[in-house]
Design a protein around this motif. Structure first.
Motif, short mmCIF file in Angstrom:
data_model
loop_
_atom_site.label_atom_id
_atom_site.label_comp_id
_atom_site.label_asym_id
_atom_site.label_seq_id
_atom_site.Cartn_x
_atom_site.Cartn_y
_atom_site.Cartn_z
N PRO A 73 -20.79 19.60 -1.11
CA PRO A 73 -21.78 18.58 -0.87
C PRO A 73 -21.87 17.92 -2.57
N ASP A 74 -21.24 18.89 -3.81
CA ASP A 74 -20.90 18.48 -4.88
C ASP A 74 -20.32 17.62 -4.99
N TYR A 75 -19.03 17.35 -4.70
CA TYR A 75 -17.84 16.38 -4.48
C TYR A 75 -18.86 15.33 -4.06
N ALA A 85 -21.18 14.11 -3.28
CA ALA A 85 -22.59 13.43 -4.33
C ALA A 85 -22.04 12.66 -5.10
N LEU A 86 -20.66 13.36 -6.30
CA LEU A 86 -20.27 12.60 -7.25
C LEU A 86 -19.42 11.28 -6.41
N LEU A 110 -21.58 8.84 -5.93
CA LEU A 110 -22.43 7.82 -7.32
C LEU A 110 -20.60 7.02 -7.62
N TRP A 111 -19.90 7.45 -8.08
CA TRP A 111 -18.84 6.67 -8.28
C TRP A 111 -18.86 5.22 -7.65
N GLU A 147 -21.81 2.94 -7.58
CA GLU A 147 -21.83 2.09 -8.87
C GLU A 147 -20.71 0.70 -8.59
N PRO A 189 -7.33 16.23 -8.35
CA PRO A 189 -8.87 15.46 -8.83
C PRO A 189 -8.32 14.27 -9.11
N ILE A 190 -9.61 13.90 -8.59
CA ILE A 190 -8.86 12.12 -8.45
C ILE A 190 -10.08 11.24 -9.90
#
Ligand SMILES: Nc1ncnc2c1ncn2[C@@H]1O[C@H](COP(=O)(O)OP(=O)(O)OP(=O)(O)O)[C@@H](O)[C@H]1O
Lengths: 108, 458
Positions: free
Chosen positions: B23-25, B27-28, B31-32, B35, B115-116
């Motif tokens: 879920p954290d990934y 959400a992040l 967001l990206w 935006e 990570p990207i």
């Protein structure tokens, strides 16, 4: 040597991440609990998976210190090194307690 | 552009479906991407993702590879089984070569290692959508601006139509009544070099044979009893433009022969005239019938069929492209809102859900009528689910297809089971001779909640 030290307690994150960070940290605390259970049961696969996953998420968020701890955890679990795993988990706990977040101004 | 609820293909082009069980990934990344201007939809698992794709077609899917139960590679192949051209981007925590190879074979658009960086992902998606966009080419009043769709099936048809529009190719449109054949014919005309010329349309099934002949080809004064004046036929009226022959399957055989001659010689001879007149007309024809079978049964001329069917375009019925329902509903509603300027109405969220889940027939004209009915009958600004339900019940019953009838029966059957068992799924499933999992799937398909039947009892 390569001992786990929780470094980089202070992180600077973009302000837009602010709403996401509390849940992120809460979930990492849950992960820590899961990891401790896994260690108690000698479940190295789960430990490695938690380390691996957290490495990815922590780097994406910008929690560099936690990222490094997670990577060490993944390796230690792979090597089934109980002491090193325990040290990583301690460092993980310290990190969560001490991390200080400084949000960069929204329009940079 | 400024009406937020009018969903056209233009905003569908920016819709991203994100799948990740972290879920954290999730959400992040959401967001990206939001935006960066994407419309982002998120879901934590692959099966939910497939369900979403069936309802609202995203422009691109971004999924994690490693997920509990149903992994990203399987999701990729499942998506492409449904829609071979949907771009899928996979993110992986560990770059395993075999996965990458497999993903490449399965047609992954990009295989990225976490990570990207936000910018890298955004750039990757923009690149993919740009390639895709050149296929879409639907921005700003370009081809088929009035054709509302989001489904892959329509996307393909509209794209083919756009390509043939530029040439004088004879096009045959097939599809059930009210699936948008005329709308597409018009779009082809407007997207063609003949756009400045006339678009003339005639329903060949609605006119008696003799009249049809003179309608199409014209007649001289006194050519037959009642021909009191000279009449210019539609072929001539469409000179320099496009003639749309709707329900061509209903054209009598004798006239078919005459039509064939016109199409071969590019000239018409009005009834009673001694000379032929050259014409410059593009012909688009349409039918809801199966012309090929008609040819076999000798109800339609084979030579004419081949002459008309140079480029066949088949319009899928609405029930096979449910993701088009809400965009169409919004489009029709918006049109009404604009017409009746002082009263802007909206469908309540559960009313939209009802529309989406109703066993709607294949017919868009009926959907349009339904929206109009709801609009007229609703007292307030909000069109409720109850009103939609009523309007659905009263929808005129064309003969439904076997599939639609089966669906309708299944729904009624499930409803009555749930009512008799007061929402007890275990009992209901047993009575239906299904296991619980299967039964839940059935309920899901029809959007039925056992809970609501329990509450009713209490
Ligand atoms: N994709 C679409 N977007 C917007 N409106 C549509 C679309 N498809 C159909 N419609 C509307 O639905 C109605 C029926 O469409 P159309 O007349 O083109 O269907 P048809 O297949 O030619 O039907 P028929 O066989 O009965 O002549 C029209 O009012 C049209 O405006």
């Amino acid at each position: 040597m390569n001992g786990p030290r929780a470094e980089g307690f202070s992180v600077r994150l973009p302000a837009k991440l602010r709403p996401l960070v509390p849940a992120f940290l809460e979930n990492r605390a849950k992960d820590l609990g899961l990891a401790q259970d896994a260690l108690a049961q000698g479940d190295w696969d789960t430990l490695a998976a938690i380390g691996h996953r957290t490495f990815g998420t922590a780097s994406s968020y910008g929690f560099v210190g936690l990222r490094d701890i997670a990577r060490r955890l993944e390796h230690a679990a792979g090597a089934q090194d109980r002491a090193l795993v325990q040290a990583c988990l301690t460092a993980w706990g310290e990190y969560l307690q001490q991390v200080e977040i400084d949000y960069a101004s929204p329009d940079r | 552009m400024t009406e937020p609820d009018l969903q056209t293909a233009a905003d569908a082009a920016q819709r991203v479906l994100l799948v990740d069980d972290d879920p954290d990934y999730l959400a992040l990344v959401a967001l990206w991407l939001s935006e960066a201007g994407f419309v982002v939809d998120t879901t934590p698992d692959a099966e939910a993702a497939l369900a979403r794709i069936d309802i609202e077609r995203p422009a691109v899917v971004v999924s994690d590879v490693m997920m509990e139960g149903y992994d990203g590679l399987r999701l990729l192949s499942e998506i492409h089984r449904r829609d071979p051209i949907m771009p899928v981007v996979l993110l992986t925590g560990s770059a395993r070569i075999p996965d990458a190879v497999k993903a490449a074979h399965l047609g992954v658009s990009a295989f990225l290692t976490k990570p990207i960086e936000a910018q890298a992902l955004v750039a990757e998606l923009q690149g993919i959508l740009r390639v895709r966009g050149s296929v879409d080419a639907r921005s700003g009043g370009s081809f088929g601006a009035g054709i509302i769709f989001r489904s892959a099936g329509m996307h393909e048809v509209v794209e083919r139509a756009r390509m043939v529009a530029q040439f004088d190719t004879t096009v045959l449109l097939t599809g059930e009544t009210g699936t948008g054949k005329e709308v597409l014919a018009k779009a082809i005309h407007e997207g063609s070099p003949r756009a400045a010329g006339p678009f003339v349309s005639i329903n060949c099934g609605a006119i008696p044979e003799q009249l049809l002949e003179s309608e199409l080809f014209g007649h001289e004064k006194g050519a037959f009893t009642g021909a009191s004046a000279r009449h210019t036929g539609l072929f001539q009226a469409a000179d320099g433009g496009t003639l749309f022959l709707d329900e061509i399957g209903d054209m009598p055989l004798a006239l078919q022969a005459k039509l064939l001659r016109v199409l071969q010689e590019f000239e018409v001879r009005p009834v009673g005239a001694t000379r032929s007149i050259p014409i410059d007309v593009r012909v688009i024809s349409a039918t809801h019938r199966d012309l090929k079978t008609m040819v076999e049964d000798e109800g339609f001329r084979g030579d004419l069929y081949y002459r008309l069917n140079v480029v066949p375009l088949q319009l899928p019925p609405l029930r096979d492209r449910r993701e088009d329902i809400l965009p169409l509903v919004d489009f029709f509603l918006e049109r009404l809102n604009r017409r009746v300027a002082k009263q802007v109405k909206r469908f309540a969220p559960d009313a939209r859900e009802t529309l989406l889940k109703a066993g709607l027939p294949g017919n868009i004209r009926q959907l349009q009528n339904l929206v109009e009915r709801c609009y007229v009958l609703s007292g307030g600004d909000m069109i409720t689910a109850a009103l939609v339900g009523e309007a659905l019940d009263e929808m005129p019953g064309d003969v439904p297809t076997l599939d639609a009838a089966k669906q309708a029966f299944e729904r009624r059957y499930l409803l009555s089971l749930l009512r008799t068992t007061a929402g007890n799924v275990a009992t209901a499933a047993r009575l239906a001779g299904r296991n619980r999992t299967e039964f839940y799937k059935l309920l899901d398909k029809h959007g039925l909640e056992p809970k609501t039947f329990r509450e009713q009892k209490a």
